[in-house]
Design a protein around this motif. Structure first.
Motif, PDB file in Angstrom:
ATOM      1  N   PRO A  14      -0.627  10.547  -0.684  1.00  0.00           N
ATOM      2  CA  PRO A  14      -1.654   9.683  -1.267  1.00  0.00           C
ATOM      3  C   PRO A  14      -1.086   8.304  -1.608  1.00  0.00           C
ATOM      4  O   PRO A  14       0.127   8.136  -1.740  1.00  0.00           O
ATOM      5  CB  PRO A  14      -2.020  10.424  -2.556  1.00  0.00           C
ATOM      6  CG  PRO A  14      -0.734  11.039  -2.966  1.00  0.00           C
ATOM      7  CD  PRO A  14      -0.090  11.481  -1.671  1.00  0.00           C
ATOM      8  N   PRO A  15      -1.957   7.312  -1.764  1.00  0.00           N
ATOM      9  CA  PRO A  15      -1.467   6.015  -2.247  1.00  0.00           C
ATOM     10  C   PRO A  15      -1.011   6.166  -3.703  1.00  0.00           C
ATOM     11  O   PRO A  15      -1.640   6.888  -4.481  1.00  0.00           O
ATOM     12  CB  PRO A  15      -2.693   5.103  -2.145  1.00  0.00           C
ATOM     13  CG  PRO A  15      -3.865   5.999  -2.035  1.00  0.00           C
ATOM     14  CD  PRO A  15      -3.391   7.303  -1.485  1.00  0.00           C
ATOM     15  N   ILE A  16       0.075   5.494  -4.047  1.00  0.00           N
ATOM     16  CA  ILE A  16       0.580   5.605  -5.423  1.00  0.00           C
ATOM     17  C   ILE A  16       0.644   4.258  -6.137  1.00  0.00           C
ATOM     18  O   ILE A  16       1.052   4.195  -7.293  1.00  0.00           O
ATOM     19  CB  ILE A  16       1.966   6.288  -5.474  1.00  0.00           C
ATOM     20  CG1 ILE A  16       2.998   5.493  -4.689  1.00  0.00           C
ATOM     21  CG2 ILE A  16       1.885   7.716  -4.988  1.00  0.00           C
ATOM     22  CD1 ILE A  16       4.417   5.972  -4.886  1.00  0.00           C
TER      23      ILE A  16
ATOM     24  N   ARG B 224       0.850  -1.211   0.000  1.00  0.00           N
ATOM     25  CA  ARG B 224       0.000   0.000   0.000  1.00  0.00           C
ATOM     26  C   ARG B 224       0.879   1.252   0.000  1.00  0.00           C
ATOM     27  O   ARG B 224       0.721   2.145   0.833  1.00  0.00           O
ATOM     28  CB  ARG B 224      -0.949   0.016   1.187  1.00  0.00           C
ATOM     29  CG  ARG B 224      -1.865  -1.170   1.279  1.00  0.00           C
ATOM     30  CD  ARG B 224      -2.926  -1.070   0.187  1.00  0.00           C
ATOM     31  NE  ARG B 224      -3.958  -2.079   0.378  1.00  0.00           N
ATOM     32  CZ  ARG B 224      -4.216  -3.037  -0.499  1.00  0.00           C
ATOM     33  NH1 ARG B 224      -3.510  -3.131  -1.599  1.00  0.00           N
ATOM     34  NH2 ARG B 224      -5.167  -3.892  -0.287  1.00  0.00           N
ATOM     35  N   GLU B 225       1.809   1.274  -0.943  1.00  0.00           N
ATOM     36  CA  GLU B 225       2.803   2.349  -1.023  1.00  0.00           C
ATOM     37  C   GLU B 225       2.154   3.724  -1.163  1.00  0.00           C
ATOM     38  O   GLU B 225       1.177   3.892  -1.889  1.00  0.00           O
ATOM     39  CB  GLU B 225       3.728   2.092  -2.216  1.00  0.00           C
ATOM     40  CG  GLU B 225       4.873   3.062  -2.307  1.00  0.00           C
ATOM     41  CD  GLU B 225       5.805   2.753  -3.461  1.00  0.00           C
ATOM     42  OE1 GLU B 225       6.788   3.490  -3.606  1.00  0.00           O
ATOM     43  OE2 GLU B 225       5.561   1.792  -4.210  1.00  0.00           O
ATOM     44  N   THR B 226       2.709   4.676  -0.470  1.00  0.00           N
ATOM     45  CA  THR B 226       2.265   6.068  -0.558  1.00  0.00           C
ATOM     46  C   THR B 226       3.445   6.927  -1.004  1.00  0.00           C
ATOM     47  O   THR B 226       4.574   6.463  -1.094  1.00  0.00           O
ATOM     48  CB  THR B 226       1.738   6.575   0.795  1.00  0.00           C
ATOM     49  OG1 THR B 226       2.789   6.527   1.746  1.00  0.00           O
ATOM     50  CG2 THR B 226       0.560   5.743   1.287  1.00  0.00           C
ATOM     51  N   SER B 227       3.173   8.187  -1.242  1.00  0.00           N
ATOM     52  CA  SER B 227       4.213   9.067  -1.790  1.00  0.00           C
ATOM     53  C   SER B 227       5.137   9.654  -0.729  1.00  0.00           C
ATOM     54  O   SER B 227       6.167  10.218  -1.067  1.00  0.00           O
ATOM     55  CB  SER B 227       3.567  10.212  -2.571  1.00  0.00           C
ATOM     56  OG  SER B 227       2.909  11.084  -1.672  1.00  0.00           O
ATOM     57  N   PHE B 228       4.783   9.574   0.510  1.00  0.00           N
ATOM     58  CA  PHE B 228       5.554  10.139   1.621  1.00  0.00           C
ATOM     59  C   PHE B 228       5.697  11.659   1.522  1.00  0.00           C
ATOM     60  O   PHE B 228       6.657  12.230   2.002  1.00  0.00           O
ATOM     61  CB  PHE B 228       6.945   9.490   1.741  1.00  0.00           C
ATOM     62  CG  PHE B 228       6.880   8.025   2.020  1.00  0.00           C
ATOM     63  CD1 PHE B 228       6.496   7.563   3.266  1.00  0.00           C
ATOM     64  CD2 PHE B 228       7.176   7.099   1.028  1.00  0.00           C
ATOM     65  CE1 PHE B 228       6.415   6.206   3.520  1.00  0.00           C
ATOM     66  CE2 PHE B 228       7.094   5.738   1.279  1.00  0.00           C
ATOM     67  CZ  PHE B 228       6.717   5.298   2.522  1.00  0.00           C
TER      68      PHE B 228
END
Length: 180
Positions: free
Chosen positions: A133-135, A124-128
């Motif tokens: 947002p999820p990316i 569930r990678e996000t942009s940090f």
């Protein structure tokens, strides 16, 4: 061309046209988001934390998912001036060489992009960023677009290979029927 192959290539092209027509609307979203961001930043002195990032995240799928149908339309960058001067038979052979190169390119990129997209989804990678947002969905568009491009290149190869018997006196079409 055998009926099953004609039906398969038509289905691939139809699928890519649908994806293309849906993808076109992403630009309307991108323009609206950017307009809002510019107004918020310069008129109200209240920039958003999400505007630019959303536009960037949407532009990737817009660019990638439109490509397969663009291949069918012969809309990609090519050496049109050089190819116009070549006989139709040579252009056909160039296409018969070009489409397998596209297939190989897509296969190689697909092998490397699919695991990255799957990993991004699993984590569930996000942009940090500040918005964060999820990316994973943007990363998933890469292998999806590559698979669609690979299928379209195979369809175009089959069309080029089998339509040679239908060509008379070297009148090889430079674009699909119905295109200006």
């Amino acid at each position: 061309m055998p009926r099953w192959l004609a039906a398969t290539t038509a289905a691939i092209t139809r699928l890519n046209r649908i994806v293309f027509m849906v993808t076109i609307w992403l630009m309307a979203v991108i323009v609206t988001v950017m307009l809002y961001e510019v107004l918020a930043r310069y008129i109200f002195n209240a920039p958003t934390v999400w505007g630019m990032e959303l536009a960037v995240l949407l532009f990737g799928p817009y660019f990638l998912l439109g490509g397969p149908y663009l291949l069918h339309l012969r809309g990609h960058v090519s050496l049109d001036l050089a190819r116009q001067r070549l006989p139709a038979r040579i252009n056909r052979w160039l296409d018969l060489l070009n489409f397998p190169v596209i297939v190989a390119f897509c296969l190689i990129l697909l092998v490397f992009s699919a695991p990255a997209a799957i990993s991004s989804f699993e984590y569930r990678e996000t942009s940090f960023s500040a918005w964060n947002p999820p990316i994973w969905w943007a990363k998933a568009s890469v292998p999806i677009a590559l698979a669609l491009m690979l299928l379209q290149a195979l369809a175009e190869f089959a069309h080029t290979l089998y339509s040679a018997s239908e060509v008379k006196r070297g009148d090889w079409p430079s674009k699909p029927e119905g295109m200006p």
